[in-house]
Design a protein around this motif. Structure first.
Motif, PDB file in Angstrom:
ATOM      1  N   GLU A 174     -15.582   4.521   2.454  1.00 63.17           N
ATOM      2  CA  GLU A 174     -14.604   5.746   2.459  1.00 63.17           C
ATOM      3  C   GLU A 174     -13.262   5.437   2.049  1.00 63.17           C
ATOM      4  N   TYR A 175     -12.741   4.262   2.566  1.00 65.50           N
ATOM      5  CA  TYR A 175     -11.539   3.866   2.290  1.00 65.50           C
ATOM      6  C   TYR A 175     -11.131   3.821   0.599  1.00 65.50           C
ATOM      7  N   LEU A 176     -12.381   3.353  -0.232  1.00 68.50           N
ATOM      8  CA  LEU A 176     -11.971   3.332  -1.405  1.00 68.50           C
ATOM      9  C   LEU A 176     -12.026   4.630  -2.137  1.00 68.50           C
ATOM     10  N   ALA A 177     -13.389   5.530  -1.725  1.00 69.64           N
ATOM     11  CA  ALA A 177     -13.296   6.641  -2.364  1.00 69.64           C
ATOM     12  C   ALA A 177     -12.403   7.961  -1.991  1.00 69.64           C
ATOM     13  N   ALA A 178     -11.703   7.677  -0.587  1.00 67.15           N
ATOM     14  CA  ALA A 178     -10.511   8.436  -0.363  1.00 67.15           C
ATOM     15  C   ALA A 178      -9.374   8.146  -1.129  1.00 67.15           C
ATOM     16  N   THR A 179      -8.969   6.790  -1.406  1.00 67.49           N
ATOM     17  CA  THR A 179      -7.848   6.414  -2.023  1.00 67.49           C
ATOM     18  C   THR A 179      -7.748   6.937  -3.588  1.00 67.49           C
ATOM     19  N   LEU A 180      -8.966   6.856  -4.188  1.00 67.74           N
ATOM     20  CA  LEU A 180      -9.216   7.429  -5.515  1.00 67.74           C
ATOM     21  C   LEU A 180      -9.123   8.921  -5.491  1.00 67.74           C
ATOM     22  N   ARG A 181      -9.531   9.641  -4.472  1.00 68.58           N
ATOM     23  CA  ARG A 181      -9.438  11.037  -4.469  1.00 68.58           C
ATOM     24  C   ARG A 181      -8.144  11.525  -4.267  1.00 68.58           C
ATOM     25  N   LEU A 182      -7.339  10.811  -3.546  1.00 68.20           N
ATOM     26  CA  LEU A 182      -5.968  10.879  -3.021  1.00 68.20           C
ATOM     27  C   LEU A 182      -5.131  10.709  -4.374  1.00 68.20           C
ATOM     28  N   ALA A 183      -5.258   9.672  -5.105  1.00 65.56           N
ATOM     29  CA  ALA A 183      -4.611   9.392  -6.550  1.00 65.56           C
ATOM     30  C   ALA A 183      -4.847  10.634  -7.342  1.00 65.56           C
ATOM     31  N   ASN A 184      -6.061  11.204  -7.702  1.00 63.51           N
ATOM     32  CA  ASN A 184      -6.164  12.386  -8.172  1.00 63.51           C
ATOM     33  C   ASN A 184      -5.461  13.539  -7.901  1.00 63.51           C
ATOM     34  N   LEU A 185      -5.188  13.821  -6.632  1.00 61.22           N
ATOM     35  CA  LEU A 185      -4.678  14.806  -6.150  1.00 61.22           C
ATOM     36  C   LEU A 185      -2.988  14.765  -6.338  1.00 61.22           C
ATOM     37  N   MET A 186      -2.841  13.599  -6.023  1.00 62.78           N
ATOM     38  CA  MET A 186      -1.163  13.131  -6.124  1.00 62.78           C
ATOM     39  C   MET A 186      -0.738  13.442  -7.547  1.00 62.78           C
ATOM     40  N   GLN A 187      -1.630  13.132  -8.577  1.00 60.49           N
ATOM     41  CA  GLN A 187      -1.380  13.298 -10.017  1.00 60.49           C
ATOM     42  C   GLN A 187      -1.349  14.744 -10.155  1.00 60.49           C
ATOM     43  N   LYS A 188      -2.367  15.577  -9.740  1.00 64.33           N
ATOM     44  CA  LYS A 188      -2.221  16.935  -9.990  1.00 64.33           C
ATOM     45  C   LYS A 188      -1.086  17.525  -9.272  1.00 64.33           C
ATOM     46  N   GLU A 189      -0.254  16.962  -8.183  1.00 67.54           N
ATOM     47  CA  GLU A 189       0.641  17.596  -7.608  1.00 67.54           C
ATOM     48  C   GLU A 189       1.827  17.025  -8.181  1.00 67.54           C
ATOM     49  N   GLY A 190       1.900  16.116  -9.244  1.00 67.38           N
ATOM     50  CA  GLY A 190       3.205  15.955  -9.805  1.00 67.38           C
ATOM     51  C   GLY A 190       3.554  14.610  -9.329  1.00 67.38           C
ATOM     52  N   ARG A 191       3.024  13.894  -8.146  1.00 62.85           N
ATOM     53  CA  ARG A 191       3.461  12.713  -7.436  1.00 62.85           C
ATOM     54  C   ARG A 191       3.312  11.691  -8.508  1.00 62.85           C
ATOM     55  N   ASP A 192       3.690  11.359  -9.537  1.00 67.29           N
ATOM     56  CA  ASP A 192       3.133  10.297 -10.374  1.00 67.29           C
ATOM     57  C   ASP A 192       3.321   8.954  -9.881  1.00 67.29           C
ATOM     58  N   GLU A 193       4.221   8.673  -9.262  1.00 64.99           N
ATOM     59  CA  GLU A 193       4.700   7.283  -9.061  1.00 64.99           C
ATOM     60  C   GLU A 193       3.766   6.846  -7.934  1.00 64.99           C
ATOM     61  N   GLU A 194       3.488   7.563  -6.946  1.00 62.74           N
ATOM     62  CA  GLU A 194       2.388   7.456  -5.775  1.00 62.74           C
ATOM     63  C   GLU A 194       1.170   7.276  -6.521  1.00 62.74           C
ATOM     64  N   ALA A 195       0.623   8.498  -7.358  1.00 65.79           N
ATOM     65  CA  ALA A 195      -0.522   8.493  -7.704  1.00 65.79           C
ATOM     66  C   ALA A 195      -0.964   7.085  -8.539  1.00 65.79           C
ATOM     67  N   LEU A 196       0.134   6.487  -9.439  1.00 66.21           N
ATOM     68  CA  LEU A 196      -0.244   5.358 -10.069  1.00 66.21           C
ATOM     69  C   LEU A 196      -0.333   4.346  -9.163  1.00 66.21           C
ATOM     70  N   ARG A 197       0.486   4.217  -8.166  1.00 70.32           N
ATOM     71  CA  ARG A 197       0.195   3.060  -7.028  1.00 70.32           C
ATOM     72  C   ARG A 197      -1.155   3.161  -6.493  1.00 70.32           C
ATOM     73  N   LYS A 198      -1.681   4.268  -6.271  1.00 67.12           N
ATOM     74  CA  LYS A 198      -3.100   4.442  -5.574  1.00 67.12           C
ATOM     75  C   LYS A 198      -4.226   3.974  -6.472  1.00 67.12           C
ATOM     76  N   PHE A 199      -3.971   4.570  -7.884  1.00 64.07           N
ATOM     77  CA  PHE A 199      -5.001   4.171  -8.847  1.00 64.07           C
ATOM     78  C   PHE A 199      -5.148   2.592  -8.982  1.00 64.07           C
ATOM     79  N   ARG A 200      -3.776   1.914  -9.179  1.00 62.65           N
ATOM     80  CA  ARG A 200      -3.807   0.561  -9.208  1.00 62.65           C
ATOM     81  C   ARG A 200      -4.555  -0.117  -7.916  1.00 62.65           C
ATOM     82  N   GLU A 201      -4.471   0.472  -6.957  1.00 62.37           N
ATOM     83  CA  GLU A 201      -4.998  -0.082  -5.631  1.00 62.37           C
ATOM     84  C   GLU A 201      -6.441  -0.323  -5.691  1.00 62.37           C
ATOM     85  N   VAL A 202      -6.910   0.949  -6.125  1.00 66.58           N
ATOM     86  CA  VAL A 202      -8.611   1.034  -6.266  1.00 66.58           C
ATOM     87  C   VAL A 202      -8.896   0.013  -7.207  1.00 66.58           C
TER      88      VAL A 202
END
Length: 265
Positions: A174-202
């Protein structure tokens, strides 16, 4: 087949149950069909222990649910223990059934019906996320509440659920799946720096793609999500984020393909 190592009895049953769980986690249609056949065989076995019988019933309900057999899932749940973690797993399966119904209604254009079922699923899942819940069921329930919120287009609520999943359940599927979904949502919300950090984490979590296993995510789904994120940034002329994501793709994405994406960016 590892089951052939053992004569009929508890050890062979344990091997069958382990194989059944592996087939469920793989999320492959052919594998689920095989899992159903194994489940049929286990249900006819005369030498299951009480614990094995309850586990077999729960796994059977999982298989039926993943195959979209809602009525059969409800019937199978009647054989699942309502004590301890068995009760929690039953709640999760009932919520999954509601979510499957909601998806079908949404496809048919019945948005109010889908909304009602997603909300009902969230209410059920909330019973499993408290301090007294076992960690495994609680992690699944928290992540599923995020999925419900996301499908209800309540993105901030979904982000909150995914962040809570990440904080509470490290080193889980769930940790990995939630991190990926979180990154997707952050990208949609325009939170690019946070999204990139989460994508690189997974992406850092993948060492050997052939060994990747996650109950919520297939390897192809993972790859497709990363490529879609790269494409979304490219379409919006966010070249810096797209470039950094492309550079982080290996080994999830083959190095030669990743270099192509770097060059295209």
């Amino acid at each position: 087949d590892a089951r052939e190592k053992y004569p009929p009895g508890p050890e062979q049953n344990e091997a069958s149950l382990l194989l059944l769980q592996n087939l469920i986690d793989a999320q492959n249609r052919d594998g689920l069909t095989e899992a159903l056949a194994i489940s049929d065989s286990l249900s006819e076995s005369q030498n299951l222990t009480v614990s094995q019988s309850e586990t077999a019933a729960l796994l059977r309900a999982n298989v039926l649910n993943l195959l979209g057999m809602a009525k059969e899932t409800e019937e199978a749940l009647k054989d699942v223990s309502t004590a301890g973690s068995g009760e929690q797993e039953t709640v999760i399966l009932k919520a999954r059934t509601l979510m499957s119904e909601a998806q079908g209604l949404a496809r048919d254009g019945d948005k109010p019906g889908a909304t009602t079922r997603y909300q009902a699923a969230q209410e059920l899942l909330a019973q499993v996320t408290g301090p007294g819940s076992a960690e495994g069921p609680a992690a699944r329930a928290m992540f599923m509440m995020g999925l419900c919120a996301e499908r209800l287009e309540a993105n901030q609520s979904a982000i909150d659920y995914y962040q809570r999943t990440i904080r509470r359940f490290k080193a889980s599927d769930e940790y990995l799946a939630a991190t990926l979904r979180l990154a997707n949502l952050m990208q949609k919300e325009g939170r690019d720096e946070e999204a990139l950090r989460k994508f690189r984490e997974v992406l850092r979590s993948v060492v050997r793609p052939d060994d990747f296993r996650n109950r919520w995510l297939t390897l192809k789904q993972f790859q497709d999500d990363i490529l879609l994120a790269w494409s979304n940034w490219l379409d919006k002329d966010h070249y810096e984020e797209a470039l950094k994501l492309a550079e982080a793709m290996p080994p999830l994405i083959d190095s030669a393909r990743a270099l192509e994406f770097v060059a295209r960016t």
